[in-house]
Design an enzyme around this catalytic site. Structure first.
Site, short mmCIF file in Angstrom:
data_model
loop_
_atom_site.label_atom_id
_atom_site.label_comp_id
_atom_site.label_asym_id
_atom_site.label_seq_id
_atom_site.Cartn_x
_atom_site.Cartn_y
_atom_site.Cartn_z
N TYR A 11 29.51 -56.23 -19.13
CA TYR A 11 30.81 -56.79 -19.49
C TYR A 11 31.27 -56.07 -20.75
O TYR A 11 30.67 -56.24 -21.81
CB TYR A 11 30.62 -58.29 -19.75
CG TYR A 11 31.89 -59.10 -19.93
CD1 TYR A 11 32.93 -58.69 -20.76
CD2 TYR A 11 32.04 -60.32 -19.27
CE1 TYR A 11 34.07 -59.45 -20.92
CE2 TYR A 11 33.19 -61.11 -19.43
CZ TYR A 11 34.19 -60.65 -20.26
OH TYR A 11 35.31 -61.42 -20.44
N ASP B 261 36.13 -67.73 -28.04
CA ASP B 261 37.37 -67.95 -27.31
C ASP B 261 38.56 -68.22 -28.22
O ASP B 261 38.43 -68.86 -29.25
CB ASP B 261 37.21 -69.13 -26.34
CG ASP B 261 36.38 -68.74 -25.13
OD1 ASP B 261 36.79 -67.78 -24.43
OD2 ASP B 261 35.33 -69.36 -24.90
N GLU C 223 34.65 -65.96 -11.91
CA GLU C 223 33.93 -66.38 -13.10
C GLU C 223 34.35 -67.78 -13.47
O GLU C 223 35.52 -68.08 -13.61
CB GLU C 223 34.26 -65.39 -14.23
CG GLU C 223 33.36 -65.50 -15.43
CD GLU C 223 33.80 -64.58 -16.57
OE1 GLU C 223 34.27 -63.46 -16.30
OE2 GLU C 223 33.69 -65.01 -17.72
#
Lengths: 384, 269
Positions: free
Chosen positions: B172, B59, B48
């Site tokens: 995911y 993040d 990835e």
């Protein structure tokens, strides 16, 4: 195409829950009357619509009315929204609120509402803004809020929002994100607009009383755009011209401005699609304005829509012009406006002289300038 | 069968797929290219690549800082596609993880075309939920690109079904409510959560966010089809920026993760 929910999956179900809670609250007459009572007795509404005769005389043109949001409790329009959302938080059973703030006005208004409703409160604020607005930082602390400095990116409002969203994603089960402008994912832009619409509803009634007719122009500054949307929205269907004033900072020929609508491109930031100051790769650029509440690279999606369908016109005003307007209002009317609101006044001072005496302008005096006194002193080289 | 699908079908009933993550261009694209080749040799099943973005709101600090390092080098999608083209032919499929605005500015159509042309197999867009993804899915499906959607601990069954319907390649699963970053402990309800997803979806499920050690990988491998390790690797890069053997060090770490996976029990079913 504007608006939407461009957020991580973790927030999607909570946003749905918020939407449901908000819609049921909106229809609940008990909630509405409770909110009305708070706005009247706690905030001091309705705020006056003041005919600025001296300013009108000085500018020799259209009659200028000021919607005095600076006289609302905590000194700006922000409280209209934070009270409404805090009541919603109570109803949803959450115990902790978080907020972002640029000028500190929304932070203070959130800390105030949190104190009133017994909620735990944390406010994210860029380090740069903490420097510029130390008075408001202290006010938030006095009100019992925790102020969390943000040192990432440009250390201003955009980064404070990033950090608030990260906190929200992490503590979403017990934390409510109390957004301060008509930005963010749906339903925030709609909800904040509804709470701020009290400004335009009152102004409409007041101007009809005083003038016997609707105004020709509404003028308000636009950072995220909540005070402008609050003033404009209740006039949406009328033939009244809307003018939103963005911050040109050091000038539109420099990189140092914050004019998302006038110089940005369509994209996504902080959960919605709107106009954004960005580069060709889609990275968000740092903006600049000496008015911290306007120093933001995005803008509410409904303003983007108003621009696109030409319902509103968006213009820019530089730091220098805003500072001149600050002095003008202080001198002629004895009112120190917030630097953000001074942008609206700067445009009024260009517009009014081009119009005849028969015309009527309503400008939103969205906040008072006390918070800006130290930074204005520094700018003109006066030691306090 | 797509390259991503064949990885999962090859590993089915054996072990979970190892999916390491690095930010493209951290500290520069040449190093990223070397890292990808090395990780492929050291047991990565899918790789990835993060597209650096100025405001990565999903993040934590580690990946934020890495993105800043890459942006300082001026890394953008065009250059990342150039690197992907040079990497064509390596065995692990390449998956891009990018925020939506860079894709939107590139143009959805050109982005899908260039992914296809340069050998990108799948795309993860963490701030593009299925509700907003219609136009993107349409462009991606013209080239049979993997559209990988996320499921979070807060996703109710109807959202699991929605993500599953829109996903191609794998799902995911975000192991925790929060942002990316190393965590000491995995949530206890991980097994239950993945069991729940399996009830509504046939797609392989890879787990990411917070997984950093061989022990945690073993744990995840018992319940999931893939394990994504991001911040731990990015942190290792950050700590070794000045070391000439940066690539080798990252390689050894990936090997240790691969070894941990090799001895794990198969995912039931």
């Amino acid at each position: 195409m504007f608006g939407g929910k461009y957020v991580p999956e973790t927030l999607m179900a909570p946003l749905k829950e918020l939407e449901r809670a908000y819609l049921s609250m909106k229809r609940d007459p008990r909630f509405q009357s409770e909110l009305k009572a708070h706005l009247k007795d706690y905030v001091g509404r309705p705020t006056p619509l003041y005919l600025a005769e001296k300013l009108t005389e000085e500018l020799k043109g259209a009659r200028i009315y000021l919607k005095r949001e600076d006289l609302a409790h905590t000194g700006a329009h922000k409280i209209n929204n934070t009270l409404g959302q805090a009541m919603l938080v109570k109803k949803m059973g959450k115990k902790r609120v978080i907020a972002e703030t640029g000028a500190g006005q929304h932070g203070v208004a959130t800390a105030t509402a949190a104190a009133l409703f017994g909620l735990k409160c944390a406010v994210y604020m860029g380090e740069e803004d903490i420097q510029r607005q130390s008075l408001n930082v202290f006010r938030m602390k006095l009100l019992g809020a925790e102020v969390i400095p943000v040192s990432s990116g440009s250390k201003t409002l955009k980064d404070a929002i990033n950090e608030a969203i990260r906190d929200w994603v992490t503590h979403v089960r017990d934390t409510y994100y109390l957004i301060g402008s008509v930005v963010g994912p749906h339903p925030y832009p709609v909800m904040v607009r509804d709470f701020q619409s009290i400004i335009g509803k009152e102004a409409r009634k007041q101007v009809l009383e005083k003038e016997g007719r609707l105004p020709d122009y509404l003028v308000a500054c636009v950072g995220g755009g909540s005070n402008a949307m609050g003033l404009f929205y209740p006039f949406y269907k009328e033939s009244v011209r809307f003018i939103g004033v963005e911050a040109a900072g050091l000038g539109m020929n420099t990189q140092s401005h914050a004019a998302s609508l006038c110089a940005g491109r369509v994209g996504t930031l902080h959960g919605s699609m709107s106009y954004i100051v960005q580069n060709d790769s889609g990275n968000i650029l740092e903006t600049y304005s000496f008015a911290p509440g306007l120093d933001y690279p995005g803008v509410g999606p409904e303003h983007a829509f108003f621009k696109e369908c030409k319902r509103a016109e968006y213009v820019t005003v530089t730091d220098e012009e805003a500072l001149e307007a600050f002095h003008l209002l202080s001198r002629t009317e004895g009112i120190l406006p917030a630097l953000e609101s001074a942008h609206a006044l700067a445009y009024v001072s260009k517009l009014a002289p081009t119009l005849t005496r028969g015309r009527v302008i309503v400008a939103n005096l969205s906040g008072r300038g006390d918070k800006d006194v130290p930074s204005i002193a520094a700018k003109i080289g006066v030691g306090l | 069968m797509s390259r991503i699908a064949s990885v999962f079908s090859r590993l089915r009933n054996k072990r979970a797929a190892l999916i390491p993550f690095v930010v493209a261009g951290d500290p520069d694209l040449k190093t990223t290219e070397a890292l990808v080749l090395r990780m492929a040799e050291c047991g990565a099943d899918i790789i990835e690549l993060g597209v650096p973005f100025s405001d990565p709101l999903a993040d934590g600090p580690t990946i934020q800082t890495a993105s800043q390092r890459a942006l300082k080098k001026g890394v953008n999608l065009k250059e990342i596609f150039g690197m992907a083209e040079r990497l064509r032919g390596i065995s692990p499929p390449l998956v891009l993880m990018t925020y939506f605005n860079p894709v939107f500015q590139y143009g959805l159509k050109s982005f899908a075309e260039d992914c296809h042309r340069n050998g990108i197999d799948g795309i993860i867009i963490p701030d593009l939920p299925p509700e907003e993804a219609g136009p993107w899915i349409k462009e991606a499906s013209r080239f049979e690109l993997g559209t990988i959607f996320l499921i979070a601990p807060t996703s109710p069954p109807e959202r699991i079904r929605l993500a599953s319907r829109c996903s191609r390649g794998f799902l995911y699963y975000v192991s925790v409510t929060g942002v990316t970053g190393v965590r000491r402990k995995l949530p206890e309800e991980l097994g239950t959560a993945i069991g729940q997803i399996k009830k509504y979806s046939q797609e392989p499920v890879a787990v990411g966010f917070g997984i950093s050690t061989p022990e945690q990988i073993k744990e995840v491998s018992r319940v999931a089809d893939g394990v994504i390790v991001g911040s731990a690797i990015v942190k290792l890069i950050e700590e070794n920026l000045k070391q000439p053997d940066l690539v080798i060090r990252v390689g050894s770490f990936v090997s240790s993760l691969a070894k941990a996976l090799a001895g794990t029990c198969p995912v039931p079913g």
